[in-house]
Design an enzyme around this catalytic site. Sequence first.
Site, PDB file in Angstrom:
ATOM      1  N   LYS A   1      -1.248 -13.120  -2.516  1.00  0.00           N
ATOM      2  CA  LYS A   1      -1.331 -11.768  -3.086  1.00  0.00           C
ATOM      3  C   LYS A   1      -1.131 -11.796  -4.604  1.00  0.00           C
ATOM      4  CE  LYS A   1      -2.640  -9.811   0.491  1.00  0.00           C
ATOM      5  NZ  LYS A   1      -3.876  -8.999   0.544  1.00  0.00           N
TER       6      LYS A   1
ATOM      7  N   VAL B   1     -14.551 -12.965   6.189  1.00  0.00           N
ATOM      8  CA  VAL B   1     -14.470 -13.254   4.747  1.00  0.00           C
ATOM      9  C   VAL B   1     -13.962 -14.672   4.481  1.00  0.00           C
ATOM     10  CG1 VAL B   1     -14.180 -10.818   4.090  1.00  0.00           C
ATOM     11  CG2 VAL B   1     -12.153 -12.270   4.350  1.00  0.00           C
TER      12      VAL B   1
ATOM     13  N   TYR C   1       2.078 -16.003   1.877  1.00  0.00           N
ATOM     14  CA  TYR C   1       1.444 -14.685   1.738  1.00  0.00           C
ATOM     15  C   TYR C   1       1.603 -14.173   0.301  1.00  0.00           C
ATOM     16  CZ  TYR C   1       0.567  -9.679   2.535  1.00  0.00           C
ATOM     17  OH  TYR C   1       0.087  -8.387   2.472  1.00  0.00           O
TER      18      TYR C   1
ATOM     19  N   GLY D   1     -12.409  -5.448   6.193  1.00  0.00           N
ATOM     20  CA  GLY D   1     -11.272  -5.058   7.033  1.00  0.00           C
ATOM     21  C   GLY D   1     -11.169  -3.543   7.121  1.00  0.00           C
TER      22      GLY D   1
ATOM     23  N   SER E   1     -11.894  -1.743   9.666  1.00  0.00           N
ATOM     24  CA  SER E   1     -11.764  -1.277  11.055  1.00  0.00           C
ATOM     25  C   SER E   1     -10.368  -0.751  11.387  1.00  0.00           C
ATOM     26  CB  SER E   1     -12.111  -2.430  12.012  1.00  0.00           C
ATOM     27  OG  SER E   1     -11.320  -3.563  11.711  1.00  0.00           O
TER      28      SER E   1
HETATM   29  P1  NAP Z   1      -4.216  -4.731   9.451  1.00  0.00           P
HETATM   30  O1  NAP Z   1      -3.839  -3.403  10.013  1.00  0.00           O
HETATM   31  O2  NAP Z   1      -3.709  -5.969  10.075  1.00  0.00           O
HETATM   32  O3  NAP Z   1      -5.828  -4.792   9.365  1.00  0.00           O
HETATM   33  C1  NAP Z   1      -6.435  -5.936   8.858  1.00  0.00           C
HETATM   34  C2  NAP Z   1      -7.921  -5.691   8.717  1.00  0.00           C
HETATM   35  O4  NAP Z   1      -8.498  -6.848   8.119  1.00  0.00           O
HETATM   36  C3  NAP Z   1      -8.622  -5.463  10.028  1.00  0.00           C
HETATM   37  O5  NAP Z   1      -9.663  -4.537   9.832  1.00  0.00           O
HETATM   38  C4  NAP Z   1      -9.202  -6.847  10.346  1.00  0.00           C
HETATM   39  O6  NAP Z   1     -10.383  -6.802  11.121  1.00  0.00           O
HETATM   40  C5  NAP Z   1      -9.544  -7.331   8.954  1.00  0.00           C
HETATM   41  N1  NAP Z   1      -9.630  -8.776   8.835  1.00  0.00           N
HETATM   42  C6  NAP Z   1      -8.664  -9.702   9.073  1.00  0.00           C
HETATM   43  N2  NAP Z   1      -9.135 -10.937   8.847  1.00  0.00           N
HETATM   44  C7  NAP Z   1     -10.425 -10.777   8.450  1.00  0.00           C
HETATM   45  C8  NAP Z   1     -11.454 -11.683   8.082  1.00  0.00           C
HETATM   46  N3  NAP Z   1     -11.246 -13.008   8.078  1.00  0.00           N
HETATM   47  N4  NAP Z   1     -12.672 -11.183   7.738  1.00  0.00           N
HETATM   48  C9  NAP Z   1     -12.909  -9.852   7.749  1.00  0.00           C
HETATM   49  N5  NAP Z   1     -11.967  -8.936   8.109  1.00  0.00           N
HETATM   50  C10 NAP Z   1     -10.750  -9.413   8.448  1.00  0.00           C
HETATM   51  O7  NAP Z   1      -3.793  -4.832   7.924  1.00  0.00           O
HETATM   52  P2  NAP Z   1      -3.340  -3.727   6.853  1.00  0.00           P
HETATM   53  O8  NAP Z   1      -1.879  -3.564   6.958  1.00  0.00           O
HETATM   54  O9  NAP Z   1      -4.241  -2.557   6.915  1.00  0.00           O
HETATM   55  O10 NAP Z   1      -3.614  -4.560   5.514  1.00  0.00           O
HETATM   56  C11 NAP Z   1      -4.830  -4.459   4.788  1.00  0.00           C
HETATM   57  C12 NAP Z   1      -4.642  -5.176   3.464  1.00  0.00           C
HETATM   58  O11 NAP Z   1      -3.540  -4.580   2.769  1.00  0.00           O
HETATM   59  C13 NAP Z   1      -4.296  -6.646   3.595  1.00  0.00           C
HETATM   60  O12 NAP Z   1      -4.946  -7.382   2.588  1.00  0.00           O
HETATM   61  C14 NAP Z   1      -2.784  -6.685   3.395  1.00  0.00           C
HETATM   62  O13 NAP Z   1      -2.362  -7.918   2.896  1.00  0.00           O
HETATM   63  C15 NAP Z   1      -2.605  -5.569   2.403  1.00  0.00           C
HETATM   64  N6  NAP Z   1      -1.256  -4.979   2.395  1.00  0.00           N
HETATM   65  C16 NAP Z   1      -0.717  -4.421   3.515  1.00  0.00           C
HETATM   66  C17 NAP Z   1       0.547  -3.856   3.452  1.00  0.00           C
HETATM   67  C18 NAP Z   1       1.215  -3.208   4.630  1.00  0.00           C
HETATM   68  O14 NAP Z   1       2.421  -2.890   4.521  1.00  0.00           O
HETATM   69  N7  NAP Z   1       0.543  -2.951   5.724  1.00  0.00           N
HETATM   70  C19 NAP Z   1       1.259  -3.889   2.253  1.00  0.00           C
HETATM   71  C20 NAP Z   1       0.685  -4.472   1.141  1.00  0.00           C
HETATM   72  C21 NAP Z   1      -0.584  -5.005   1.218  1.00  0.00           C
HETATM   73  P3  NAP Z   1     -10.370  -6.888  12.761  1.00  0.00           P
HETATM   74  O15 NAP Z   1     -10.049  -5.495  13.225  1.00  0.00           O
HETATM   75  O16 NAP Z   1     -11.750  -7.292  13.095  1.00  0.00           O
HETATM   76  O17 NAP Z   1      -9.337  -7.882  13.134  1.00  0.00           O
END
Ligand code: NAP
Length: 248
Positions: A160, A65, A156, A13, A15
């Site tokens: 986590k 994944v 979710y 992820g 990207s």
């Molecule tokens: P995001 O902006 O929605 O980006 C998600 C990323 O994961 C994208 O690059 C997406 O790729 C990729 N992805 C989704 N499903 C996938 C799969 N099946 N196989 C491979 N890649 C996949 O999310 P984010 O906010 O950066 O979150 C990243 C991580 O941090 C997550 O695990 C999330 O639970 C965790 N997190 C986020 C927050 C928050 O507040 N944002 C807080 C705590 C934890 P594509 O571009 O190809 O779709």
Amino acid sequence: MFRLDGKVAIVTGGSRGIGRACAEALAAQGAHVVVNYVKGEAAAKEVAEGIVARGGKAEIAAFDVGDTPATEKAIDEIAKRLGRLDIFVANAGIAIDGLLLRVKEEDIDRQLNVNVKGAIACAKASTKVMMRAKVGRIIFVSSVIGEMGNVGQTAYAATKAALLGITKSVAREFASRNITVNAITPGFIETDMTHGMNDAMKEQILKAIPLGRIGGAKDVASACVYLASDEAAYMTGQVLRVNGGMYV
Ligand code: NAP
């Protein structure tokens, strides 16, 4: 300090959002970074091209994944082709919100499949390579929600929280191989995942963050670089909270 020259890193992820910031930060420290994505090829290319334009090393790799055989095959091929795999950031994750009484079974399954099974597949494939080198770093991106729970995020939160159990188990299993395994639990971070929240919701969240601001992806990336570095060699099975103090 924290230099990663000559090391190879995969960021799932990578990207967008937190993964993108981790990929860029690891590359800025000298790592050759493989930017994984599932749908967003253009975004992944933009990340990799940006890294290369700044003098770094990066490439892209598509794999879902949630598809264990495809994930294991892709990681194995990357490690063989690049001759090593030093750092694995298991960041890819999805959140499908819904109050418990309305949550759909298929949405629970999708989150478990990507967030939990996906992380295990990544750990299995990467430890196989790292074991031979007798060194490695695995970093799981969990969430503050896995530690404190949240209304509308039962499934979710379960995924986590599961990552914390996975972190501690894999850390114990591979400590003798000099592979360290840690988790980061970000708080609320400004990315596409949190973009949909309206101003009232953001106001509410801000009140719960002692540092008084929503986090940036770079805040998480700094912790990722630290855990990936030689300087974090004596840290394993730990949970590094990057949440502005909202859960202490
Ligand atoms: P995001 O902006 O929605 O980006 C998600 C990323 O994961 C994208 O690059 C997406 O790729 C990729 N992805 C989704 N499903 C996938 C799969 N099946 N196989 C491979 N890649 C996949 O999310 P984010 O906010 O950066 O979150 C990243 C991580 O941090 C997550 O695990 C999330 O639970 C965790 N997190 C986020 C927050 C928050 O507040 N944002 C807080 C705590 C934890 P594509 O571009 O190809 O779709």
